[in-house]
Design an enzyme around this catalytic site. Structure first.
Site, PDB file in Angstrom:
ATOM      1  N   GLU A 145      45.490 137.080 -74.660  1.00 46.40           N
ATOM      2  CA  GLU A 145      44.776 136.114 -74.086  1.00 46.40           C
ATOM      3  C   GLU A 145      45.055 135.243 -72.933  1.00 46.40           C
ATOM      4  OE1 GLU A 145      43.672 133.270 -77.488  1.00 46.40           O
ATOM      5  OE2 GLU A 145      43.079 134.987 -78.694  1.00 46.40           O
TER       6      GLU A 145
ATOM      7  N   SER B 148      53.392 136.761 -74.566  1.00 47.76           N
ATOM      8  CA  SER B 148      54.472 136.829 -75.345  1.00 47.76           C
ATOM      9  C   SER B 148      54.318 136.176 -76.881  1.00 47.76           C
ATOM     10  CB  SER B 148      55.767 136.496 -74.588  1.00 47.76           C
ATOM     11  OG  SER B 148      55.922 137.155 -73.341  1.00 47.76           O
TER      12      SER B 148
ATOM     13  N   THR C  88      43.985 147.377 -71.911  1.00 52.64           N
ATOM     14  CA  THR C  88      43.898 148.660 -71.450  1.00 52.64           C
ATOM     15  C   THR C  88      42.688 149.335 -72.267  1.00 52.64           C
ATOM     16  OG1 THR C  88      46.315 148.822 -71.054  1.00 52.64           O
ATOM     17  CG2 THR C  88      45.321 150.868 -71.374  1.00 52.64           C
TER      18      THR C  88
ATOM     19  N   GLU D  79      55.574 151.606 -81.576  1.00 52.11           N
ATOM     20  CA  GLU D  79      54.933 151.286 -80.237  1.00 52.11           C
ATOM     21  C   GLU D  79      56.185 151.116 -79.077  1.00 52.11           C
ATOM     22  OE1 GLU D  79      51.550 148.300 -82.036  1.00 52.11           O
ATOM     23  OE2 GLU D  79      52.419 147.706 -80.106  1.00 52.11           O
TER      24      GLU D  79
ATOM     25  N   GLN E 117      76.284 162.331 -48.144  1.00 54.77           N
ATOM     26  CA  GLN E 117      76.998 161.802 -49.398  1.00 54.77           C
ATOM     27  C   GLN E 117      76.263 160.795 -50.154  1.00 54.77           C
ATOM     28  OE1 GLN E 117      80.809 160.014 -49.403  1.00 54.77           O
ATOM     29  NE2 GLN E 117      81.657 161.505 -50.643  1.00 54.77           N
TER      30      GLN E 117
HETATM   31  C1  LIG Z   1      48.502 146.885 -67.001  1.00 54.50           C
HETATM   32  C2  LIG Z   1      48.686 146.073 -68.255  1.00 54.50           C
HETATM   33  C3  LIG Z   1      48.085 146.531 -69.502  1.00 54.50           C
HETATM   34  C4  LIG Z   1      48.085 145.769 -70.861  1.00 54.50           C
HETATM   35  N1  LIG Z   1      47.392 146.141 -71.666  1.00 54.50           N
HETATM   36  C5  LIG Z   1      47.249 145.465 -72.914  1.00 54.50           C
HETATM   37  C6  LIG Z   1      46.652 145.785 -73.867  1.00 54.50           C
HETATM   38  O1  LIG Z   1      45.978 147.071 -74.111  1.00 54.50           O
HETATM   39  N2  LIG Z   1      46.457 145.040 -74.957  1.00 54.50           N
HETATM   40  C7  LIG Z   1      46.788 143.727 -75.120  1.00 54.50           C
HETATM   41  O2  LIG Z   1      46.761 142.982 -76.024  1.00 54.50           O
HETATM   42  N3  LIG Z   1      47.707 143.306 -74.232  1.00 54.50           N
HETATM   43  C8  LIG Z   1      48.029 144.167 -72.815  1.00 54.50           C
HETATM   44  N4  LIG Z   1      48.671 143.734 -71.840  1.00 54.50           N
HETATM   45  C9  LIG Z   1      49.162 142.346 -71.926  1.00 54.50           C
HETATM   46  C10 LIG Z   1      50.783 142.471 -72.127  1.00 54.50           C
HETATM   47  O3  LIG Z   1      51.174 142.760 -73.261  1.00 54.50           O
HETATM   48  C11 LIG Z   1      51.279 141.066 -71.611  1.00 54.50           C
HETATM   49  O4  LIG Z   1      51.166 140.814 -70.228  1.00 54.50           O
HETATM   50  C12 LIG Z   1      52.872 140.942 -72.154  1.00 54.50           C
HETATM   51  O5  LIG Z   1      52.854 140.750 -73.311  1.00 54.50           O
HETATM   52  C13 LIG Z   1      53.239 139.360 -71.352  1.00 54.50           C
HETATM   53  O6  LIG Z   1      52.600 138.438 -71.823  1.00 54.50           O
HETATM   54  P1  LIG Z   1      51.966 137.488 -70.533  1.00 54.50           P
HETATM   55  O7  LIG Z   1      51.524 138.396 -69.499  1.00 54.50           O
HETATM   56  O8  LIG Z   1      50.963 136.234 -71.083  1.00 54.50           O
HETATM   57  O9  LIG Z   1      53.553 136.916 -69.909  1.00 54.50           O
HETATM   58  P2  LIG Z   1      54.321 135.353 -70.590  1.00 54.50           P
HETATM   59  O10 LIG Z   1      54.173 135.501 -72.123  1.00 54.50           O
HETATM   60  O11 LIG Z   1      53.373 134.372 -70.028  1.00 54.50           O
HETATM   61  O12 LIG Z   1      55.603 135.686 -69.932  1.00 54.50           O
HETATM   62  C14 LIG Z   1      55.851 135.363 -68.547  1.00 54.50           C
HETATM   63  C15 LIG Z   1      57.255 135.315 -68.342  1.00 54.50           C
HETATM   64  O13 LIG Z   1      58.229 134.654 -69.301  1.00 54.50           O
HETATM   65  C16 LIG Z   1      59.084 135.257 -70.031  1.00 54.50           C
HETATM   66  N5  LIG Z   1      58.978 134.940 -71.332  1.00 54.50           N
HETATM   67  C17 LIG Z   1      58.116 134.431 -72.497  1.00 54.50           C
HETATM   68  N6  LIG Z   1      58.340 134.174 -73.336  1.00 54.50           N
HETATM   69  C18 LIG Z   1      60.021 134.103 -73.194  1.00 54.50           C
HETATM   70  C19 LIG Z   1      61.265 133.910 -74.291  1.00 54.50           C
HETATM   71  N7  LIG Z   1      60.992 133.249 -75.487  1.00 54.50           N
HETATM   72  N8  LIG Z   1      62.440 133.711 -73.616  1.00 54.50           N
HETATM   73  C20 LIG Z   1      62.560 134.489 -72.405  1.00 54.50           C
HETATM   74  N9  LIG Z   1      61.642 134.730 -71.551  1.00 54.50           N
HETATM   75  C21 LIG Z   1      60.411 134.534 -72.127  1.00 54.50           C
HETATM   76  C22 LIG Z   1      58.421 136.656 -70.154  1.00 54.50           C
HETATM   77  O14 LIG Z   1      59.368 137.741 -70.518  1.00 54.50           O
HETATM   78  C23 LIG Z   1      57.741 137.022 -68.711  1.00 54.50           C
HETATM   79  O15 LIG Z   1      58.874 137.276 -67.859  1.00 54.50           O
HETATM   80  C24 LIG Z   1      48.653 144.608 -70.529  1.00 54.50           C
HETATM   81  C25 LIG Z   1      49.190 144.048 -69.654  1.00 54.50           C
HETATM   82  C26 LIG Z   1      49.331 144.624 -68.229  1.00 54.50           C
HETATM   83  C27 LIG Z   1      50.107 144.148 -67.116  1.00 54.50           C
END
Ligand SMILES: Cc1cc2nc3c(=O)[nH]c(=O)nc-3n(C[C@H](O)[C@H](O)[C@H](O)COP(=O)(O)OP(=O)(O)OC[C@H]3O[C@@H](n4cnc5c(N)ncnc54)[C@H](O)[C@@H]3O)c2cc1C
Length: 383
Positions: A130, A135, A161, A246, A283
Protein backbone atom coordinates in the site's frame (compact mmCIF):
# COMPACT_ATOMS: atom_id res chain seq x y z
CA UNK A 1 31.76 -21.04 -21.54
CA UNK A 2 30.69 -21.50 -17.92
CA UNK A 3 31.74 -24.83 -16.42
CA UNK A 4 29.12 -27.57 -16.39
CA UNK A 5 27.42 -28.01 -13.02
CA UNK A 6 26.86 -31.35 -11.41
CA UNK A 7 23.55 -32.76 -12.51
CA UNK A 8 20.96 -32.53 -9.76
CA UNK A 9 18.34 -35.20 -9.32
CA UNK A 10 15.66 -32.78 -10.49
CA UNK A 11 17.22 -32.25 -13.92
CA UNK A 12 16.07 -35.15 -16.04
CA UNK A 13 15.75 -35.54 -19.79
CA UNK A 14 12.01 -34.79 -19.79
CA UNK A 15 12.65 -31.46 -18.12
CA UNK A 16 15.39 -30.62 -20.62
CA UNK A 17 13.04 -31.48 -23.53
CA UNK A 18 10.40 -29.23 -21.95
CA UNK A 19 13.00 -26.47 -21.56
CA UNK A 20 13.81 -26.67 -25.30
CA UNK A 21 10.13 -26.42 -26.15
CA UNK A 22 9.67 -23.36 -23.91
CA UNK A 23 12.81 -21.70 -25.28
CA UNK A 24 11.72 -22.24 -28.89
CA UNK A 25 8.30 -20.77 -28.15
CA UNK A 26 9.75 -17.70 -26.42
CA UNK A 27 12.29 -17.09 -29.19
CA UNK A 28 9.81 -17.59 -32.02
CA UNK A 29 6.59 -16.12 -30.64
CA UNK A 30 7.35 -13.71 -27.80
CA UNK A 31 10.81 -12.16 -28.16
CA UNK A 32 10.09 -10.48 -31.52
CA UNK A 33 7.44 -8.32 -29.78
CA UNK A 34 9.33 -7.49 -26.61
CA UNK A 35 10.59 -4.09 -27.78
CA UNK A 36 7.03 -3.02 -28.66
CA UNK A 37 5.79 -4.19 -25.27
CA UNK A 38 8.55 -2.25 -23.55
CA UNK A 39 7.55 0.88 -25.44
CA UNK A 40 3.87 0.52 -24.54
CA UNK A 41 4.66 -0.44 -20.94
CA UNK A 42 2.82 -3.75 -20.72
CA UNK A 43 2.47 -7.20 -22.24
CA UNK A 44 -1.15 -7.69 -23.34
CA UNK A 45 -3.01 -10.31 -21.35
CA UNK A 46 -3.95 -12.18 -24.55
CA UNK A 47 -0.29 -13.03 -25.09
CA UNK A 48 -0.41 -15.47 -22.20
CA UNK A 49 -3.37 -17.39 -23.60
CA UNK A 50 -1.44 -19.42 -26.19
CA UNK A 51 1.39 -19.67 -23.65
CA UNK A 52 -1.09 -21.28 -21.26
CA UNK A 53 -2.49 -23.49 -23.97
CA UNK A 54 1.03 -24.77 -24.66
CA UNK A 55 1.04 -25.87 -21.01
CA UNK A 56 3.67 -23.32 -19.95
CA UNK A 57 1.72 -21.22 -17.44
CA UNK A 58 0.99 -23.68 -14.66
CA UNK A 59 2.36 -27.10 -15.64
CA UNK A 60 2.65 -28.04 -11.96
CA UNK A 61 -1.10 -28.06 -11.37
CA UNK A 62 -2.87 -31.40 -11.45
CA UNK A 63 -4.92 -32.21 -14.54
CA UNK A 64 -8.11 -31.61 -12.52
CA UNK A 65 -7.12 -27.96 -12.31
CA UNK A 66 -5.91 -27.58 -15.88
CA UNK A 67 -2.24 -28.41 -15.38
CA UNK A 68 -0.08 -31.34 -16.44
CA UNK A 69 0.62 -32.78 -13.01
CA UNK A 70 4.29 -31.90 -13.43
CA UNK A 71 6.71 -31.03 -10.64
CA UNK A 72 7.48 -27.44 -9.63
CA UNK A 73 10.80 -27.79 -11.43
CA UNK A 74 8.89 -27.36 -14.72
CA UNK A 75 7.59 -23.98 -13.57
CA UNK A 76 11.06 -22.90 -12.50
CA UNK A 77 12.44 -23.89 -15.89
CA UNK A 78 9.82 -21.64 -17.55
CA UNK A 79 10.88 -18.74 -15.31
CA UNK A 80 14.54 -19.43 -16.09
CA UNK A 81 13.94 -19.29 -19.84
CA UNK A 82 11.76 -16.16 -19.63
CA UNK A 83 14.43 -14.37 -17.58
CA UNK A 84 17.19 -15.32 -20.02
CA UNK A 85 15.06 -13.79 -22.77
CA UNK A 86 14.68 -10.58 -20.69
CA UNK A 87 11.03 -11.10 -19.80
CA UNK A 88 9.93 -9.44 -16.57
CA UNK A 89 8.13 -10.98 -13.62
CA UNK A 90 4.54 -11.04 -14.94
CA UNK A 91 4.05 -14.79 -15.25
CA UNK A 92 5.97 -15.24 -12.00
CA UNK A 93 3.44 -13.16 -10.10
CA UNK A 94 0.62 -14.96 -11.91
CA UNK A 95 2.11 -18.24 -10.74
CA UNK A 96 2.46 -17.12 -7.13
CA UNK A 97 -1.16 -15.95 -7.07
CA UNK A 98 -2.29 -19.33 -8.40
CA UNK A 99 -0.33 -21.04 -5.62
CA UNK A 100 -2.22 -19.05 -2.98
CA UNK A 101 -5.44 -20.42 -4.40
CA UNK A 102 -4.01 -23.92 -4.75
CA UNK A 103 -2.70 -24.04 -1.20
CA UNK A 104 -5.41 -22.17 0.72
CA UNK A 105 -8.49 -22.15 -1.49
CA UNK A 106 -11.55 -24.25 -0.88
CA UNK A 107 -12.24 -26.96 -3.45
CA UNK A 108 -14.87 -24.72 -5.03
CA UNK A 109 -12.41 -21.84 -5.31
CA UNK A 110 -9.80 -24.06 -6.90
CA UNK A 111 -12.29 -25.38 -9.44
CA UNK A 112 -13.48 -21.89 -10.20
CA UNK A 113 -10.13 -20.16 -10.81
CA UNK A 114 -7.24 -22.55 -11.35
CA UNK A 115 -8.25 -23.93 -14.78
CA UNK A 116 -8.69 -20.37 -16.06
CA UNK A 117 -5.32 -19.35 -14.66
CA UNK A 118 -3.67 -22.39 -16.23
CA UNK A 119 -5.21 -21.73 -19.65
CA UNK A 120 -4.37 -18.02 -19.61
CA UNK A 121 -8.03 -17.04 -19.74
CA UNK A 122 -7.29 -15.19 -16.52
CA UNK A 123 -4.13 -13.32 -15.58
CA UNK A 124 -3.50 -12.84 -11.88
CA UNK A 125 -1.79 -10.28 -9.68
CA UNK A 126 -1.05 -10.10 -5.96
CA UNK A 127 -1.94 -6.85 -4.20
CA UNK A 128 -0.23 -6.53 -0.83
CA UNK A 129 1.74 -3.27 -0.86
CA UNK A 130 0.00 0.00 0.00
CA UNK A 131 1.16 3.59 -0.31
CA UNK A 132 1.85 3.58 3.44
CA UNK A 133 3.33 0.09 3.88
CA UNK A 134 5.44 -2.46 2.04
CA UNK A 135 7.94 -4.27 4.26
CA UNK A 136 5.69 -3.90 7.30
CA UNK A 137 2.64 -5.63 5.89
CA UNK A 138 0.80 -5.96 9.14
CA UNK A 139 0.29 -2.18 8.99
CA UNK A 140 -1.92 -2.52 5.93
CA UNK A 141 -5.14 -0.50 5.94
CA UNK A 142 -7.25 -1.66 3.01
CA UNK A 143 -10.37 -2.82 4.77
CA UNK A 144 -12.92 -5.52 3.97
CA UNK A 145 -16.09 -5.10 6.05
CA UNK A 146 -18.59 -7.91 6.15
CA UNK A 147 -22.10 -6.94 5.00
CA UNK A 148 -24.40 -9.97 4.74
CA UNK A 149 -23.02 -12.38 2.17
CA UNK A 150 -20.49 -9.86 0.84
CA UNK A 151 -17.35 -8.01 1.88
CA UNK A 152 -17.10 -4.33 1.06
CA UNK A 153 -13.50 -3.40 0.24
CA UNK A 154 -12.13 0.13 0.61
CA UNK A 155 -8.52 1.22 0.25
CA UNK A 156 -5.60 1.51 -2.13
CA UNK A 157 -2.64 -0.57 -3.25
CA UNK A 158 0.48 0.44 -5.13
CA UNK A 159 3.37 -1.06 -7.12
CA UNK A 160 1.19 -3.97 -8.23
CA UNK A 161 2.71 -6.12 -10.98
CA UNK A 162 0.04 -7.01 -13.59
CA UNK A 163 -2.09 -4.32 -11.92
CA UNK A 164 -3.18 -3.00 -15.32
CA UNK A 165 -3.48 -6.30 -17.21
CA UNK A 166 -4.74 -8.75 -14.57
CA UNK A 167 -8.38 -9.73 -14.34
CA UNK A 168 -7.96 -11.62 -11.07
CA UNK A 169 -6.32 -10.26 -7.95
CA UNK A 170 -5.39 -11.82 -4.65
CA UNK A 171 -5.73 -8.85 -2.30
CA UNK A 172 -4.53 -8.55 1.30
CA UNK A 173 -7.18 -6.80 3.37
CA UNK A 174 -7.87 -5.99 6.98
CA UNK A 175 -10.91 -7.84 8.32
CA UNK A 176 -10.33 -6.80 11.93
CA UNK A 177 -8.09 -4.48 13.95
CA UNK A 178 -6.07 -7.22 15.63
CA UNK A 179 -2.66 -6.59 13.95
CA UNK A 180 -1.39 -9.48 11.85
CA UNK A 181 -4.32 -11.64 13.02
CA UNK A 182 -6.69 -9.18 11.35
CA UNK A 183 -5.28 -9.74 7.84
CA UNK A 184 -7.13 -11.86 5.28
CA UNK A 185 -6.75 -12.59 1.58
CA UNK A 186 -9.67 -12.11 -0.80
CA UNK A 187 -9.89 -12.90 -4.50
CA UNK A 188 -11.35 -10.30 -6.83
CA UNK A 189 -12.47 -10.82 -10.40
CA UNK A 190 -11.85 -7.30 -11.55
CA UNK A 191 -13.42 -7.04 -15.02
CA UNK A 192 -16.30 -4.55 -14.84
CA UNK A 193 -16.20 -4.65 -11.04
CA UNK A 194 -17.98 -1.54 -9.66
CA UNK A 195 -15.79 0.57 -7.36
CA UNK A 196 -12.54 -0.95 -8.59
CA UNK A 197 -10.18 1.34 -10.47
CA UNK A 198 -6.68 1.00 -11.89
CA UNK A 199 -4.75 4.23 -11.29
CA UNK A 200 -1.47 5.22 -12.93
CA UNK A 201 0.75 2.73 -14.67
CA UNK A 202 3.95 3.66 -12.89
CA UNK A 203 7.08 4.61 -14.83
CA UNK A 204 10.03 2.58 -13.68
CA UNK A 205 13.81 2.47 -13.88
CA UNK A 206 13.68 -0.93 -15.59
CA UNK A 207 11.34 -3.84 -16.37
CA UNK A 208 9.60 -1.60 -18.89
CA UNK A 209 7.48 -4.36 -20.41
CA UNK A 210 5.91 -5.08 -17.03
CA UNK A 211 2.87 -3.10 -15.91
CA UNK A 212 3.17 -1.88 -12.33
CA UNK A 213 0.09 -0.01 -11.20
CA UNK A 214 -1.82 1.72 -8.46
CA UNK A 215 -5.17 0.17 -7.57
CA UNK A 216 -8.14 1.78 -5.85
CA UNK A 217 -11.04 0.08 -4.10
CA UNK A 218 -14.05 2.23 -3.33
CA UNK A 219 -16.92 0.24 -1.83
CA UNK A 220 -16.05 -2.83 -3.93
CA UNK A 221 -18.49 -5.65 -3.18
CA UNK A 222 -16.89 -9.08 -3.11
CA UNK A 223 -18.90 -12.27 -2.45
CA UNK A 224 -18.01 -13.58 1.02
CA UNK A 225 -17.02 -16.94 -0.47
CA UNK A 226 -14.13 -15.17 -2.24
CA UNK A 227 -12.32 -15.03 1.09
CA UNK A 228 -9.35 -17.33 0.55
CA UNK A 229 -9.69 -20.33 2.81
CA UNK A 230 -12.31 -21.03 5.41
CA UNK A 231 -11.75 -18.36 8.06
CA UNK A 232 -10.99 -14.67 8.38
CA UNK A 233 -7.64 -13.60 9.86
CA UNK A 234 -5.49 -16.28 8.23
CA UNK A 235 -3.98 -14.01 5.58
CA UNK A 236 -0.73 -13.27 7.36
CA UNK A 237 0.01 -16.92 8.04
CA UNK A 238 -0.91 -17.74 4.44
CA UNK A 239 1.50 -15.08 3.19
CA UNK A 240 4.32 -16.27 5.45
CA UNK A 241 3.87 -19.94 4.52
CA UNK A 242 4.37 -19.20 0.82
CA UNK A 243 7.57 -17.27 1.37
CA UNK A 244 10.22 -19.98 0.83
CA UNK A 245 8.75 -20.73 -2.60
CA UNK A 246 8.31 -17.05 -3.46
CA UNK A 247 11.83 -16.17 -2.49
CA UNK A 248 13.37 -19.03 -4.40
CA UNK A 249 11.26 -17.94 -7.33
CA UNK A 250 13.23 -14.68 -7.53
CA UNK A 251 16.59 -16.45 -7.38
CA UNK A 252 15.98 -18.41 -10.57
CA UNK A 253 15.88 -15.25 -12.74
CA UNK A 254 18.90 -13.95 -10.81
CA UNK A 255 20.92 -17.02 -11.85
CA UNK A 256 19.66 -16.81 -15.43
CA UNK A 257 20.48 -13.11 -15.81
CA UNK A 258 23.96 -13.45 -14.30
CA UNK A 259 24.80 -16.19 -16.81
CA UNK A 260 23.45 -14.17 -19.71
CA UNK A 261 25.39 -11.07 -18.63
CA UNK A 262 28.66 -13.01 -18.49
CA UNK A 263 28.04 -14.59 -21.87
CA UNK A 264 27.17 -11.27 -23.54
CA UNK A 265 30.24 -9.61 -22.05
CA UNK A 266 32.66 -12.34 -23.10
CA UNK A 267 31.32 -12.01 -26.67
CA UNK A 268 31.52 -8.23 -26.69
CA UNK A 269 35.00 -7.94 -25.20
CA UNK A 270 36.35 -10.34 -27.80
CA UNK A 271 35.35 -8.10 -30.68
CA UNK A 272 35.71 -4.58 -29.24
CA UNK A 273 39.20 -3.16 -29.61
CA UNK A 274 41.15 -0.42 -27.79
CA UNK A 275 44.85 0.44 -27.92
CA UNK A 276 45.30 -2.07 -30.72
CA UNK A 277 43.98 -5.08 -28.85
CA UNK A 278 40.71 -6.70 -27.86
CA UNK A 279 39.22 -5.42 -24.58
CA UNK A 280 39.14 -9.07 -23.56
CA UNK A 281 42.94 -9.20 -23.74
CA UNK A 282 43.38 -6.73 -20.88
CA UNK A 283 44.11 -8.50 -17.66
CA UNK A 284 41.54 -6.38 -15.81
CA UNK A 285 38.78 -7.57 -18.17
CA UNK A 286 39.82 -11.20 -17.83
CA UNK A 287 39.99 -11.00 -14.04
CA UNK A 288 36.62 -9.25 -13.79
CA UNK A 289 34.98 -11.82 -16.03
CA UNK A 290 36.67 -14.66 -14.17
CA UNK A 291 35.13 -13.27 -10.95
CA UNK A 292 31.70 -12.90 -12.58
CA UNK A 293 31.84 -16.42 -14.02
CA UNK A 294 32.71 -17.75 -10.56
CA UNK A 295 29.74 -15.91 -9.08
CA UNK A 296 27.51 -17.32 -11.84
CA UNK A 297 28.65 -20.81 -10.93
CA UNK A 298 28.17 -20.40 -7.18
CA UNK A 299 24.75 -18.75 -7.59
CA UNK A 300 23.57 -21.52 -9.90
CA UNK A 301 24.83 -24.21 -7.51
CA UNK A 302 23.02 -22.57 -4.59
CA UNK A 303 19.81 -22.15 -6.60
CA UNK A 304 19.93 -25.75 -7.80
CA UNK A 305 20.43 -26.94 -4.26
CA UNK A 306 17.44 -24.88 -3.09
CA UNK A 307 15.31 -26.23 -5.95
CA UNK A 308 16.19 -29.77 -4.94
CA UNK A 309 15.30 -28.99 -1.33
CA UNK A 310 12.02 -27.41 -2.42
CA UNK A 311 11.11 -30.49 -4.45
CA UNK A 312 12.01 -32.71 -1.51
CA UNK A 313 9.83 -30.55 0.79
CA UNK A 314 12.93 -29.51 2.77
CA UNK A 315 13.47 -25.87 1.83
CA UNK A 316 13.51 -24.05 5.16
CA UNK A 317 12.72 -20.35 5.52
CA UNK A 318 16.31 -19.36 6.36
CA UNK A 319 17.82 -20.98 3.27
CA UNK A 320 15.22 -19.16 1.16
CA UNK A 321 15.97 -15.80 2.84
CA UNK A 322 19.69 -16.32 2.30
CA UNK A 323 19.20 -17.27 -1.33
CA UNK A 324 16.90 -14.29 -1.97
CA UNK A 325 19.21 -11.57 -0.71
CA UNK A 326 22.47 -13.10 -1.79
CA UNK A 327 21.55 -14.16 -5.33
CA UNK A 328 19.82 -10.87 -6.13
CA UNK A 329 22.74 -8.84 -4.73
CA UNK A 330 25.08 -10.88 -6.96
CA UNK A 331 22.79 -10.14 -9.89
CA UNK A 332 23.21 -6.42 -9.22
CA UNK A 333 26.96 -6.74 -8.84
CA UNK A 334 27.56 -8.84 -11.96
CA UNK A 335 25.32 -6.76 -14.25
CA UNK A 336 27.16 -3.65 -13.00
CA UNK A 337 30.64 -5.12 -13.58
CA UNK A 338 29.66 -6.41 -17.01
CA UNK A 339 28.10 -3.10 -18.05
CA UNK A 340 31.37 -1.37 -17.20
CA UNK A 341 33.21 -3.56 -19.70
CA UNK A 342 30.91 -2.33 -22.48
CA UNK A 343 32.03 1.27 -21.90
CA UNK A 344 29.54 3.86 -23.21
CA UNK A 345 27.63 1.24 -25.18
CA UNK A 346 26.78 -0.40 -21.88
CA UNK A 347 24.73 2.65 -20.96
CA UNK A 348 22.64 2.52 -24.16
CA UNK A 349 19.34 0.73 -23.70
CA UNK A 350 19.58 -0.75 -27.18
CA UNK A 351 22.28 -2.99 -25.67
CA UNK A 352 20.87 -5.89 -23.63
CA UNK A 353 23.45 -5.38 -20.88
CA UNK A 354 21.98 -1.94 -20.10
CA UNK A 355 18.51 -3.46 -19.78
CA UNK A 356 19.74 -6.37 -17.65
CA UNK A 357 21.39 -3.85 -15.32
CA UNK A 358 18.29 -1.66 -14.99
CA UNK A 359 15.92 -4.63 -14.68
CA UNK A 360 18.06 -6.19 -11.96
CA UNK A 361 17.76 -3.32 -9.50
CA UNK A 362 14.28 -4.15 -8.28
CA UNK A 363 15.20 -7.73 -7.47
CA UNK A 364 16.74 -6.49 -4.20
CA UNK A 365 13.55 -4.63 -3.32
CA UNK A 366 10.46 -6.66 -4.17
CA UNK A 367 9.58 -9.99 -2.62
CA UNK A 368 11.17 -8.75 0.64
CA UNK A 369 14.10 -6.31 0.59
CA UNK A 370 17.69 -7.38 1.25
CA UNK A 371 17.51 -5.68 4.66
CA UNK A 372 14.36 -7.57 5.64
CA UNK A 373 15.94 -10.88 4.54
CA UNK A 374 19.02 -10.18 6.68
CA UNK A 375 16.87 -9.18 9.62
CA UNK A 376 14.94 -12.46 9.40
CA UNK A 377 18.16 -14.49 9.21
CA UNK A 378 19.62 -12.60 12.17
CA UNK A 379 16.50 -13.20 14.25
CA UNK A 380 17.03 -16.92 13.84
CA UNK A 381 20.72 -16.60 14.76
CA UNK A 382 19.81 -14.88 18.00
CA UNK A 383 16.77 -17.00 18.78
C1 LIG B 1 8.62 -3.04 -9.83
C2 LIG B 1 7.93 -3.43 -8.56
C3 LIG B 1 6.98 -4.42 -8.58
C4 LIG B 1 6.29 -4.77 -7.41
N1 LIG B 1 5.29 -5.71 -7.47
C5 LIG B 1 4.50 -5.90 -6.37
C6 LIG B 1 3.35 -6.73 -6.44
O1 LIG B 1 3.06 -7.35 -7.48
N2 LIG B 1 2.57 -6.84 -5.35
C7 LIG B 1 2.86 -6.19 -4.18
O2 LIG B 1 2.10 -6.32 -3.23
N3 LIG B 1 3.96 -5.41 -4.07
C8 LIG B 1 4.78 -5.24 -5.14
N4 LIG B 1 5.88 -4.43 -5.06
C9 LIG B 1 6.18 -3.75 -3.78
C10 LIG B 1 7.40 -4.33 -3.07
O3 LIG B 1 7.14 -5.60 -2.58
C11 LIG B 1 7.77 -3.31 -1.97
O4 LIG B 1 8.27 -2.15 -2.64
C12 LIG B 1 8.81 -3.86 -1.02
O5 LIG B 1 8.26 -4.88 -0.22
C13 LIG B 1 9.37 -2.76 -0.10
O6 LIG B 1 8.35 -2.04 0.51
P1 LIG B 1 8.35 -0.43 0.44
O7 LIG B 1 8.54 -0.04 -0.99
O8 LIG B 1 7.15 0.06 1.13
O9 LIG B 1 9.65 -0.01 1.22
P2 LIG B 1 9.75 0.27 2.80
O10 LIG B 1 9.15 -0.86 3.53
O11 LIG B 1 9.27 1.64 3.06
O12 LIG B 1 11.35 0.23 2.99
C14 LIG B 1 12.20 1.32 2.68
C15 LIG B 1 13.64 0.93 3.08
O13 LIG B 1 13.67 0.67 4.49
C16 LIG B 1 14.18 -0.60 4.72
N5 LIG B 1 13.54 -1.20 5.90
C17 LIG B 1 12.22 -1.36 6.14
N6 LIG B 1 12.02 -2.01 7.28
C18 LIG B 1 13.26 -2.29 7.78
C19 LIG B 1 13.72 -2.97 8.94
N7 LIG B 1 12.88 -3.53 9.83
N8 LIG B 1 15.07 -3.06 9.15
C20 LIG B 1 15.93 -2.52 8.26
N9 LIG B 1 15.54 -1.88 7.15
C21 LIG B 1 14.23 -1.78 6.90
C22 LIG B 1 13.89 -1.40 3.47
O14 LIG B 1 14.75 -2.51 3.35
C23 LIG B 1 14.13 -0.34 2.40
O15 LIG B 1 15.49 -0.26 2.11
C24 LIG B 1 6.61 -4.12 -6.20
C25 LIG B 1 7.61 -3.14 -6.17
C26 LIG B 1 8.26 -2.78 -7.33
C27 LIG B 1 9.30 -1.70 -7.27
Amino acid sequence: MLPQLLRHRWMDEDIEAFRDQVRRYITGELSPHLDDWRRQGFIPREVWRPFGQMGFLLPELSEDYGGAGASLAYQLVVQDELAKAEFPANTGVHNLAAHYILDYGTELQKQRWLPKLASGEMLAGIALTEPGCGSDLKALRTRASREGDHYVVDGAKTFITNGFTANLLVVAVRTSDTGSRGVSLVVLETEGLPGFRVGRRLEKLGQHASDTAELFFDGVRVPADHLLGEKEGEGFVQLMSQLPYERLFLCVPAAAVIERAVQLTVEYTQQRKAFGQAIGDFQNTRFKLAECATIAHVVRSFVNDCIQRLLDGKLDQEAAYMAKWWCTEQQGKVTDECLQLFGGYGYMTEYPIARLYADARVQRIYGGTTEIMKDLIARKLYA
